[in-house]
Design an enzyme around this catalytic site. Sequence first.
Site, PDB file in Angstrom:
ATOM      1  N   CYS A  85      35.319 -10.388  -8.400  1.00  0.00           N
ATOM      2  CA  CYS A  85      34.300 -11.402  -8.095  1.00  0.00           C
ATOM      3  C   CYS A  85      34.689 -12.753  -8.711  1.00  0.00           C
ATOM      4  CB  CYS A  85      32.945 -10.947  -8.631  1.00  0.00           C
ATOM      5  SG  CYS A  85      31.611 -12.083  -8.203  1.00  0.00           S
ATOM      6  N   ARG A  87      11.366  -1.547 -12.888  1.00  0.00           N
ATOM      7  CA  ARG A  87      12.411  -0.518 -12.945  1.00  0.00           C
ATOM      8  C   ARG A  87      13.172  -0.535 -14.259  1.00  0.00           C
ATOM      9  NH1 ARG A  87      15.830  -1.293  -8.398  1.00  0.00           N
ATOM     10  NH2 ARG A  87      14.178  -0.281  -7.235  1.00  0.00           N
TER      11      ARG A  87
HETATM   12 FE1  SF4 Z   1      29.902 -11.304  -9.521  1.00  0.00          FE
HETATM   13 FE2  SF4 Z   1      27.395 -10.329  -9.476  1.00  0.00          FE
HETATM   14 FE3  SF4 Z   1      29.138  -9.624 -11.432  1.00  0.00          FE
HETATM   15 FE4  SF4 Z   1      28.159 -12.098 -11.379  1.00  0.00          FE
HETATM   16  S1  SF4 Z   1      26.969 -10.175 -11.691  1.00  0.00           S
HETATM   17  S2  SF4 Z   1      30.325 -11.528 -11.723  1.00  0.00           S
HETATM   18  S3  SF4 Z   1      28.023 -12.480  -9.191  1.00  0.00           S
HETATM   19  S4  SF4 Z   1      29.309  -9.148  -9.286  1.00  0.00           S
END
Ligand code: SF4
Length: 330
Positions: free
Chosen positions: A70, A277
Amino acid sequence: MTSTSTLQFVRKAASDGNPAEVRWRVADVQALFDMPFMDLLFRAQQVHREHFTAGEVQRSTLLSIKTGGCSEDCGYCSQSARYDTGLERERLMPIDEVLEHARAAKAKGSSRFCMGAAWRGPKDKDLVPVLEMVREVKKLGLETCVTLGMLGEGQAAQLADAGLDYYNHNVDTAPEFYGEVITTHTLQDRLDTLDRVRGAGINVCSGGIVGLGETQLGRAGLIAQLANMNPPPESVPINNLVQIPGTPLADGGKLDPFEFVRTVAAARITMPTSFVRLSAGRQEMSDELQALCFMAGANSIFYGERLLTTDNPDAGHDEQLFVRLGLTAI
Ligand code: SF4
Ligand code: SAM
Ligand code: DTB
């Protein structure tokens, strides 16, 4: 100082036309955190019983359909390409494999299947196979949820057309603290996506993560922000940080478990009709601590051995815990 600026943020949101009013000032939520623990739990349980059947707990199963790599820098996350967490980057999971997991989740008694992708947001071409997953999982008789990052114009409508029941997108932490944990997108970006989800008629799942090193006022700011949404999210996941080696937040101090319970109770009291949750971090919690969370008004869990990239308690263990506590899965 922190309290004032959180308040200003909430008030600004109110004047922007979204939340119609500030129902919960940060100071009001802080006052909940300040209550004697037993009084807080008692009040949370009272509120809970006014709006829900006592002892009923909803169960959702998670699956990571696109793991790692990501672009974002969320300081807690195993899936950010910026940190060496030892996680292998994977391509989008083929639909057959997704459906196998969904059938297994249904067979174990889960009522909702949540698919997560490690994206800043989906490209339009990424969304196409996900829409198919949503349609097919729904046909199995499961509620559907996806968490794909930020959505562009029109993407929420496409998900709604596919029949998506919930979109998960957390505000994660207090407005003031957001920039200390994440720098590659802003809280406003997240709020814009939540508006799109709400606008498309999809149920909102939005919560946060505690144990990041935030102050108690920060936790109150997180809860106030969620509670002042109009309407509040239907589903509010409260995650306790799972410390991931290689991330910037791997080595901070652990949150006092009673503070976690207080956060759950504050969510219950301020969002009386939302499902709260008990989310990430259950694997590190004792059964007794989880029982306190249910007492504090948690009425949903992630169920099944895996969250996205980390472990969750065995389904069999959870089944037994439900029997021992007289909880009923719904
Ligand atoms: Fe990526 Fe979501 Fe992890 Fe942030 S929380 S690094 S946006 S996968
Ligand atoms: N990329 C999408 C996003 O950021 O919304 C979806 C996946 S992201 C992993 C979903 C949520 O999981 C985050 O918002 C955060 O609250 C929670 N989370 C991520 N890593 C965590 C960790 N190490 N411990 C606890 N919760 C975590
Ligand atoms: C949420 O609030 N918690 C879930 C779900 N929404 C997507 C994710 C928890 C992730 C925990 C760390 C991991 O397994 O990678």
